[in-house]
Design a protein around this motif. Structure first.
Motif, PDB file in Angstrom:
ATOM      1  N   LEU A 228       0.725 -14.910  37.983  1.00 20.68           N
ATOM      2  CA  LEU A 228       1.314 -14.321  36.783  1.00 20.68           C
ATOM      3  C   LEU A 228       0.380 -13.305  36.120  1.00 20.68           C
ATOM      4  CD1 LEU A 228       2.887 -17.575  35.305  1.00 20.68           C
ATOM      5  CD2 LEU A 228       4.158 -15.596  36.158  1.00 20.68           C
ATOM      6  N   ALA A 229      -0.879 -13.693  35.934  1.00 18.35           N
ATOM      7  CA  ALA A 229      -1.807 -12.828  35.206  1.00 18.35           C
ATOM      8  C   ALA A 229      -2.169 -11.578  35.990  1.00 18.35           C
ATOM      9  CB  ALA A 229      -3.076 -13.613  34.853  1.00 18.35           C
ATOM     10  N   VAL A 230      -2.431 -11.740  37.284  1.00 20.49           N
ATOM     11  CA  VAL A 230      -2.844 -10.591  38.096  1.00 20.49           C
ATOM     12  C   VAL A 230      -1.672  -9.657  38.364  1.00 20.49           C
ATOM     13  CG1 VAL A 230      -3.831  -9.895  40.319  1.00 20.49           C
ATOM     14  CG2 VAL A 230      -4.772 -11.855  39.094  1.00 20.49           C
ATOM     15  N   ALA A 231      -0.470 -10.208  38.554  1.00 23.90           N
ATOM     16  CA  ALA A 231       0.707  -9.346  38.718  1.00 23.90           C
ATOM     17  C   ALA A 231       0.913  -8.496  37.471  1.00 23.90           C
ATOM     18  CB  ALA A 231       1.953 -10.191  39.002  1.00 23.90           C
ATOM     19  N   GLY A 232       0.773  -9.117  36.311  1.00 20.53           N
ATOM     20  CA  GLY A 232       0.898  -8.354  35.079  1.00 20.53           C
ATOM     21  C   GLY A 232      -0.155  -7.273  34.972  1.00 20.53           C
ATOM     22  N   HIS A 233      -1.400  -7.639  35.282  1.00 19.90           N
ATOM     23  CA  HIS A 233      -2.489  -6.665  35.195  1.00 19.90           C
ATOM     24  C   HIS A 233      -2.226  -5.456  36.082  1.00 19.90           C
ATOM     25  CE1 HIS A 233      -6.485  -4.893  35.310  1.00 19.90           C
ATOM     26  NE2 HIS A 233      -6.399  -4.940  36.624  1.00 19.90           N
ATOM     27  N   PHE A 234      -1.893  -5.686  37.346  1.00 14.96           N
ATOM     28  CA  PHE A 234      -1.754  -4.566  38.275  1.00 14.96           C
ATOM     29  C   PHE A 234      -0.452  -3.801  38.097  1.00 14.96           C
ATOM     30  CE2 PHE A 234      -5.445  -6.260  40.364  1.00 14.96           C
ATOM     31  CZ  PHE A 234      -6.077  -5.104  40.813  1.00 14.96           C
ATOM     32  N   ALA A 235       0.554  -4.435  37.506  1.00 12.94           N
ATOM     33  CA  ALA A 235       1.749  -3.662  37.167  1.00 12.94           C
ATOM     34  C   ALA A 235       1.372  -2.539  36.216  1.00 12.94           C
ATOM     35  CB  ALA A 235       2.809  -4.566  36.534  1.00 12.94           C
ATOM     36  N   GLY A 236       0.491  -2.849  35.257  1.00 14.54           N
ATOM     37  CA  GLY A 236       0.049  -1.825  34.322  1.00 14.54           C
ATOM     38  C   GLY A 236      -1.051  -0.944  34.870  1.00 14.54           C
ATOM     39  N   PHE A 237      -2.066  -1.557  35.513  1.00 13.68           N
ATOM     40  CA  PHE A 237      -3.239  -0.798  35.925  1.00 13.68           C
ATOM     41  C   PHE A 237      -2.921   0.237  36.996  1.00 13.68           C
ATOM     42  CE2 PHE A 237      -7.222  -0.201  38.304  1.00 13.68           C
ATOM     43  CZ  PHE A 237      -8.031   0.247  37.258  1.00 13.68           C
ATOM     44  N   ILE A 352      -0.819 -11.149  46.790  1.00 14.65           N
ATOM     45  CA  ILE A 352       0.621 -11.211  46.499  1.00 14.65           C
ATOM     46  C   ILE A 352       0.873 -10.746  45.065  1.00 14.65           C
ATOM     47  CG2 ILE A 352       2.568 -12.775  46.140  1.00 14.65           C
ATOM     48  CD1 ILE A 352       1.518 -14.443  48.476  1.00 14.65           C
ATOM     49  N   ALA A 353       0.017 -11.176  44.151  1.00 14.67           N
ATOM     50  CA  ALA A 353       0.161 -10.762  42.754  1.00 14.67           C
ATOM     51  C   ALA A 353      -0.027  -9.261  42.595  1.00 14.67           C
ATOM     52  CB  ALA A 353      -0.848 -11.514  41.884  1.00 14.67           C
ATOM     53  N   ILE A 354      -1.034  -8.697  43.279  1.00 10.71           N
ATOM     54  CA  ILE A 354      -1.273  -7.252  43.190  1.00 10.71           C
ATOM     55  C   ILE A 354      -0.089  -6.471  43.737  1.00 10.71           C
ATOM     56  CG2 ILE A 354      -2.697  -5.356  44.067  1.00 10.71           C
ATOM     57  CD1 ILE A 354      -5.064  -7.335  44.053  1.00 10.71           C
ATOM     58  N   SER A 355       0.413  -6.888  44.909  1.00  4.36           N
ATOM     59  CA  SER A 355       1.516  -6.149  45.523  1.00  4.36           C
ATOM     60  C   SER A 355       2.792  -6.273  44.704  1.00  4.36           C
ATOM     61  CB  SER A 355       1.762  -6.645  46.953  1.00  4.36           C
ATOM     62  OG  SER A 355       2.068  -8.028  46.957  1.00  4.36           O
ATOM     63  N   SER A 356       3.098  -7.481  44.226  1.00  5.00           N
ATOM     64  CA  SER A 356       4.313  -7.654  43.431  1.00  5.00           C
ATOM     65  C   SER A 356       4.193  -6.908  42.106  1.00  5.00           C
ATOM     66  CB  SER A 356       4.587  -9.139  43.184  1.00  5.00           C
ATOM     67  OG  SER A 356       3.521  -9.749  42.482  1.00  5.00           O
ATOM     68  N   GLY A 357       2.993  -6.913  41.523  1.00  4.78           N
ATOM     69  CA  GLY A 357       2.800  -6.156  40.290  1.00  4.78           C
ATOM     70  C   GLY A 357       3.011  -4.677  40.500  1.00  4.78           C
ATOM     71  N   ALA A 358       2.460  -4.136  41.601  1.00  5.30           N
ATOM     72  CA  ALA A 358       2.628  -2.709  41.883  1.00  5.30           C
ATOM     73  C   ALA A 358       4.083  -2.357  42.161  1.00  5.30           C
ATOM     74  CB  ALA A 358       1.743  -2.312  43.065  1.00  5.30           C
ATOM     75  N   VAL A 359       4.786  -3.254  42.878  1.00  2.00           N
ATOM     76  CA  VAL A 359       6.202  -2.998  43.176  1.00  2.00           C
ATOM     77  C   VAL A 359       7.035  -3.014  41.895  1.00  2.00           C
ATOM     78  CG1 VAL A 359       8.271  -3.964  44.257  1.00  2.00           C
ATOM     79  CG2 VAL A 359       6.137  -3.809  45.551  1.00  2.00           C
ATOM     80  N   PHE A 360       6.888  -4.064  41.087  1.00  3.49           N
ATOM     81  CA  PHE A 360       7.643  -4.145  39.838  1.00  3.49           C
ATOM     82  C   PHE A 360       7.276  -2.984  38.912  1.00  3.49           C
ATOM     83  CE2 PHE A 360       8.094  -8.837  40.721  1.00  3.49           C
ATOM     84  CZ  PHE A 360       9.466  -8.794  40.867  1.00  3.49           C
ATOM     85  N   THR A 367      12.529   3.597  35.486  1.00  4.85           N
ATOM     86  CA  THR A 367      13.689   3.372  34.616  1.00  4.85           C
ATOM     87  C   THR A 367      13.329   3.277  33.133  1.00  4.85           C
ATOM     88  OG1 THR A 367      13.481   0.978  34.999  1.00  4.85           O
ATOM     89  CG2 THR A 367      14.959   2.206  36.450  1.00  4.85           C
ATOM     90  N   HIS A 368      12.164   2.712  32.832  1.00  8.28           N
ATOM     91  CA  HIS A 368      11.790   2.507  31.436  1.00  8.28           C
ATOM     92  C   HIS A 368      10.508   3.232  31.046  1.00  8.28           C
ATOM     93  CE1 HIS A 368      14.549  -0.872  32.249  1.00  8.28           C
ATOM     94  NE2 HIS A 368      14.842  -0.801  30.969  1.00  8.28           N
ATOM     95  N   GLY A 369       9.915   3.948  31.986  1.00  3.35           N
ATOM     96  CA  GLY A 369       8.724   4.714  31.663  1.00  3.35           C
ATOM     97  C   GLY A 369       7.477   3.846  31.589  1.00  3.35           C
ATOM     98  N   PRO A 370       6.312   4.457  31.351  1.00  6.13           N
ATOM     99  CA  PRO A 370       5.040   3.718  31.314  1.00  6.13           C
ATOM    100  C   PRO A 370       5.009   2.603  30.269  1.00  6.13           C
ATOM    101  CG  PRO A 370       4.646   6.085  31.440  1.00  6.13           C
ATOM    102  CD  PRO A 370       6.107   5.910  31.187  1.00  6.13           C
ATOM    103  N   ALA A 371       5.629   2.818  29.102  1.00  2.00           N
ATOM    104  CA  ALA A 371       5.604   1.786  28.065  1.00  2.00           C
ATOM    105  C   ALA A 371       6.316   0.522  28.534  1.00  2.00           C
ATOM    106  CB  ALA A 371       6.245   2.308  26.781  1.00  2.00           C
ATOM    107  N   GLY A 372       7.399   0.681  29.281  1.00  4.36           N
ATOM    108  CA  GLY A 372       8.107  -0.473  29.821  1.00  4.36           C
ATOM    109  C   GLY A 372       7.256  -1.266  30.793  1.00  4.36           C
ATOM    110  N   VAL A 373       6.451  -0.562  31.583  1.00  5.74           N
ATOM    111  CA  VAL A 373       5.555  -1.234  32.521  1.00  5.74           C
ATOM    112  C   VAL A 373       4.573  -2.128  31.782  1.00  5.74           C
ATOM    113  CG1 VAL A 373       3.726  -0.895  34.228  1.00  5.74           C
ATOM    114  CG2 VAL A 373       5.743   0.576  34.260  1.00  5.74           C
ATOM    115  N   PHE A 374       4.017  -1.617  30.678  1.00  3.25           N
ATOM    116  CA  PHE A 374       3.017  -2.387  29.955  1.00  3.25           C
ATOM    117  C   PHE A 374       3.639  -3.559  29.198  1.00  3.25           C
ATOM    118  CE2 PHE A 374       0.605   1.332  30.975  1.00  3.25           C
ATOM    119  CZ  PHE A 374      -0.653   0.816  31.249  1.00  3.25           C
ATOM    120  N   ALA A 375       4.883  -3.444  28.803  1.00  9.96           N
ATOM    121  CA  ALA A 375       5.563  -4.584  28.193  1.00  9.96           C
ATOM    122  C   ALA A 375       5.719  -5.706  29.215  1.00  9.96           C
ATOM    123  CB  ALA A 375       6.921  -4.156  27.652  1.00  9.96           C
TER     124      ALA A 375
END
Length: 401
Positions: A228-237, A352-360, A367-375
């Motif tokens: 959960l934590a790493v997917a969130g981090h890499f979705a934004g990073f 798995i967390a890094i890849s899923s974060g990057a995909v999401f 669709t929602h822009g950079p701000a949506g990613v960080f949310a």
């Protein structure tokens, strides 16, 4: 290096001299690997322009490394179980060199993705074995110090990769940044060849031992928190540069400065995470994941301010810097008797967390822009913090092993 068969240290071996030069060579190797892994985050804009693809597509170079690394960690541990770990490690470092050269020469996405897949093999195998290798280079009483040195390579890469990548990419082109990581790989390879002893495999790690480790409640909670934590981090990073360019409207110099602040925060966070982990590993992970969540949500809702964006990104780096060392401490406490198997499971979960974060992140940014990613990043990391925090309160970590 001499050919002496070094199989590890006994817990009571107070007089055996620790092989600190070998530990430092591991730190150099992880520095090169993590630097190469993080480079695309600061180079997505020029990479996408040069290769003629969208930023979201270019971001999947991060996904490729993570997906391959997720499978490569356990595969390398099991597939090389009868090989001398010294030669296995040298082969993994050689993949860093090869992947960096291919990335620098890439003429399109297929070649770039191939290079990132090779990096995933090197990164996955190296991370999966790092804890077990350290345990064979120093006595158990010195393991915290050895892991601090190895994780220092991660912290240094966090400081250097993003800002130096953005700066080098602007001055000499994004390809030259990968020439630098190839050079780092050559240096690490030579250091490892000169300092690491022979380390015949114990032959213990296999799918059965991994399944046994996975049945431990503390390990399951820890791995889900990492997911959960790493997917969130890499979705934004993964999309930090486009965010800084499009929301607070930083130029290249501003982006480099903010990413440098992120890296410095990560370097300091590594030591803070180690300090807290010595007292309570579950608390350390909770604070790290919670910090990532707070920073990401601030960026999502108030990141248009350059000052707020800078402060939040710096704090984000500090929080994420504390996470890997906290996780390593947690795993060491929960499964020190099966270090390679636990390391492989942890590595797989990370990737798995890094890849899923990057995909999401790639889907959301379209669709929602950079701000949506960080949310999304903030909410995912917050769930991770709540999960491990609850486990800590119920004293689940104390039942490990």
């Amino acid at each position: 290096m001499n050919g002496k068969q070094t199989t590890g240290f006994r817990d009571d071996d107070e007089h055996t001299k620790p092989l600190w030069a070998g530990v430092i060579s591991l730190s150099l190797g992880v520095f090169g690997l993590v630097t190469a892994e993080f480079l695309p985050a600061s180079l997505l804009t020029p990479m996408s322009h040069d290769l003629g693809v969208s930023i979201g597509a270019a971001g999947q170079s991060v996904t490729m490394t993570a997906v391959v690394g997720a499978f490569a960690g356990p595969a390398v541990v099991v597939g090389t179980s009868r090989f001398d770990r010294r030669y296995t490690l040298l082969g993994l470092t050689a993949l860093l060199i090869l992947s960096s050269v291919l990335a620098a020469l890439s003429s399109g996405m297929p070649m770039l993705l191939l290079s990132r897949a090779l990096l995933g093999i090197g990164l996955g195998g190296f991370w999966a074995m790092s804890l077990a290798l350290a345990m064979r280079l120093v006595p158990e009483r010195l393991m915290p110090r050895a892991m601090a040195i190895i994780m220092g390579g991660v912290s240094a890469a966090t400081v250097c990769a993003a800002p130096v990548g953005a700066w080098v990419g602007e001055l000499m082109g994004w390809r030259f940044a990968f020439v630098i990581t190839a050079t780092l790989g050559v240096f690490a390879f030579l250091m490892q060849a000169l300092t690491l002893p022979a380390m015949p495999s114990s032959g213990r790690a296999n799918l059965g031992t991994m399944a046994s480790v996975l049945r431990r409640p503390a390990i399951r909670i820890g791995l889900l928190t990492i997911l959960l934590a790493v997917a969130g981090h890499f979705a934004g990073f993964t999309f930090i540069r486009p965010f800084l360019e499009d929301v607070p409207h930083f130029g290249v110099e501003g982006v480099s400065g903010v990413l440098l602040a992120f890296g410095i925060g990560g370097f300091l966070g590594n030591f803070a995470g180690g300090f807290v982990s010595e007292r309570n590993t579950a608390l350390s992970i909770t604070l790290a994941a919670g910090g990532i969540a707070i920073a990401a949500l601030i960026l999502a809702f108030a990141g248009a301010s350059p000052v707020v964006a800078t402060i939040a990104t710096t704090f984000w780096g500090f929080a994420f810097g504390a996470l890997p060392v906290s996780v390593q401490s947690f795993v060491t406490q929960a499964a020190s008797d099966e270090a390679e198997s636990a390391g492989a499971l942890t590595l797989t979960t990370f990737q798995i967390a890094i890849s899923s974060g990057a995909v999401f992140g790639g889907l959301i940014v379209g669709t929602h822009g950079p701000a949506g990613v960080f949310a999304f990043a903030g909410l995912s990391a917050l769930l991770g913090a709540m999960l491990i925090g609850f486990a800590g309160r119920t004293r689940l970590a104390a039942t490990a092993g």
